[in-house]
Motif scaffolding. Structure first.
Motif, PDB file in Angstrom:
ATOM      1  N   ASN A 295       0.268   0.467   5.282  1.00  0.00           N
ATOM      2  CA  ASN A 295       1.129   1.212   4.370  1.00  0.00           C
ATOM      3  C   ASN A 295       0.390   1.549   3.082  1.00  0.00           C
ATOM      4  N   GLY A 296      -0.359   0.578   2.563  1.00  0.00           N
ATOM      5  CA  GLY A 296      -1.109   0.810   1.342  1.00  0.00           C
ATOM      6  C   GLY A 296      -2.146   1.904   1.511  1.00  0.00           C
ATOM      7  N   ALA A 297      -2.793   1.934   2.674  1.00  0.00           N
ATOM      8  CA  ALA A 297      -3.798   2.957   2.944  1.00  0.00           C
ATOM      9  C   ALA A 297      -3.151   4.334   3.089  1.00  0.00           C
ATOM     10  N   ALA A 298      -1.977   4.370   3.694  1.00  0.00           N
ATOM     11  CA  ALA A 298      -1.291   5.648   3.916  1.00  0.00           C
ATOM     12  C   ALA A 298      -0.706   6.222   2.628  1.00  0.00           C
ATOM     13  N   HIS A 299      -0.460   5.356   1.641  1.00  0.00           N
ATOM     14  CA  HIS A 299       0.135   5.806   0.377  1.00  0.00           C
ATOM     15  C   HIS A 299      -0.728   5.365  -0.808  1.00  0.00           C
ATOM     16  N   ALA A 300      -2.035   5.528  -0.647  1.00  0.00           N
ATOM     17  CA  ALA A 300      -2.990   5.007  -1.637  1.00  0.00           C
ATOM     18  C   ALA A 300      -2.766   5.575  -3.026  1.00  0.00           C
ATOM     19  N   GLY A 301      -2.305   6.804  -3.104  1.00  0.00           N
ATOM     20  CA  GLY A 301      -2.116   7.432  -4.400  1.00  0.00           C
ATOM     21  C   GLY A 301      -1.023   6.796  -5.241  1.00  0.00           C
ATOM     22  N   GLU A 302      -0.216   5.938  -4.645  1.00  0.00           N
ATOM     23  CA  GLU A 302       0.895   5.316  -5.368  1.00  0.00           C
ATOM     24  C   GLU A 302       0.488   4.021  -6.056  1.00  0.00           C
ATOM     25  N   TYR A 303      -0.770   3.585  -5.855  1.00  0.00           N
ATOM     26  CA  TYR A 303      -1.205   2.292  -6.373  1.00  0.00           C
ATOM     27  C   TYR A 303      -2.331   2.438  -7.385  1.00  0.00           C
ATOM     28  N   GLU A 304      -2.480   1.425  -8.206  1.00  0.00           N
ATOM     29  CA  GLU A 304      -3.612   1.375  -9.126  1.00  0.00           C
ATOM     30  C   GLU A 304      -4.885   1.047  -8.340  1.00  0.00           C
ATOM     31  N   PRO A 305      -6.050   1.432  -8.861  1.00  0.00           N
ATOM     32  CA  PRO A 305      -7.297   1.068  -8.168  1.00  0.00           C
ATOM     33  C   PRO A 305      -7.587  -0.425  -8.288  1.00  0.00           C
ATOM     34  N   TYR A 306      -8.270  -0.961  -7.266  1.00  0.00           N
ATOM     35  CA  TYR A 306      -8.653  -2.364  -7.252  1.00  0.00           C
ATOM     36  C   TYR A 306     -10.142  -2.482  -6.946  1.00  0.00           C
TER      37      TYR A 306
END
Length: 333
Positions: A295-306
């Motif tokens: 899910n995180g990979a599919a919606h990467a733009g919704e998260y801060e960079p790590y």
């Protein structure tokens, strides 16, 4: 973590310089690679920014108090490595230290007086920071090559297939217990053969295991989907109970212990679990972890960079467990 020159270059150019910063130093461990070849591949000028790789051939960078002298020494030794910048309009330089071991110090900043010959950066009095590239480089959460999402998908697919094969082997009274717990229907009402058939059909319909992505939708009859919903609606204590019943339904009396992922450890219940229950608790939480990674990979733009090393390490840990869990179930007697 292992880099290619191309990937390291991408990460370096993505890391922004600080305000008034014109010199920074990153460390990279290339213990298994040819540093000379890597150096030749990564040296580059892009607009006003240059990457200058320097191979560390002497001991150093062990003490924070000696970092300034270590930097001055490596600049002096490698003066010729800056010759390719003489006719350029460089304003920023990234020094990339190519080492054979890990960086042992925290990120450090220090003032420095640059040598006369390094005139390309303007004023001699400046400052620099030095840090491990893996700790400094950031990427969108789980949407970078280091996450290896396709490999996680494939390993989850293989684990799910092994669970289904095991369900087909055990006695009906046990498989019914497993399926009833997974689906959320009383064992008296469950038609385990129907659900096992649905589980098998669902997994056989997957064309490419590397693109496998389970859903949490209730109507999906897949093992992974049912596990995900079980995790979503259960407290840590309830999840431990589910794990015990699933282990019993698999006729799992193994004394082998699979090392859980760090994510699973964070979700461990307070009560002590036997080996089989502990393993199935880790399987449940790791399937859920894989689902969230996808899910995180599919919606990467919704998260801060790590930091990429955090993403990479988490991926390695999860992939290691999924592989070991499949072998564990395959070896059950």
């Amino acid at each position: 973590m292992k880099y290619t020159a191309v990937r390291a270059k991408e990460l370096i150019f993505e890391i922004p310089f600080g305000v008034n910063e014109n010199l920074r130093i990153f460390w990279i461990n290339l213990s298994q690679d040819s540093r000379a070849e890597f150096s030749a591949s990564i040296k580059e000028v892009k607009e006003d920014h240059a990457i200058v790789p320097l191979i560390i051939r002497e001991a150093g960078f062990f003490s924070a108090n000696a970092v300034l002298s270590d930097v001055n020494r490596i600049l002096d030794i490698n003066r010729k490595e800056f010759d390719f910048l003489q006719n350029s309009k460089i304003k920023k330089v990234t020094l990339l230290l190519l080492a054979k071991d890990d960086f042992r110090l925290p990120q450090i900043s220090s003032p420095i007086i640059l040598p006369d010959w390094l005139f390309i950066l303007g004023p001699r009095e400046t400052s620099f920071r030095i840090a491990d590239l893996a700790h400094s480089a950031e990427s969108d959460l789980l949407n970078c090559p280091e996450s290896r999402v396709a490999d996680i998908s494939s390993l989850l697919y293989e684990l799910e297939r092994e669970i289904i094969f095991r369900l087909q082997k055990v006695e009906d009274s046990f498989s019914s217990k497993f399926v009833a717990q997974l689906v959320g229907i009383s064992i008296e009402k469950i038609d385990s053969s129907f659900y096992i058939g649905e589980f098998l059909k669902n997994i056989n319909d997957v064309d490419d295991s590397r693109a496998y992505r389970p859903s949490a939708a209730e109507k999906i009859n897949s093992v992974s989907s049912k596990i995900i919903r079980l995790c979503i609606r259960s407290s840590p204590k309830e999840l431990a109970l589910h794990a015990r019943i699933l282990a019993e339904g698999m006729m799992d009396e193994s004394m082998t212990k699979i090392k859980p992922t760090i994510f699973s450890v964070m979700l461990r219940p307070t009560e002590k679990l036997n080996s089989a229950t502990r393993n199935w608790h880790a399987i449940l939480t790791s399937v859920y972890q894989a689902y969230q990674v996808m899910n995180g990979a599919a919606h990467a733009g919704e998260y801060e960079p790590y930091p990429v090393n955090l993403i990479y390490s988490s991926s390695v840990d999860l992939r290691r467990f999924l592989s070991e869990a499949r072998i564990y179930i395959e070896d059950l007697v």
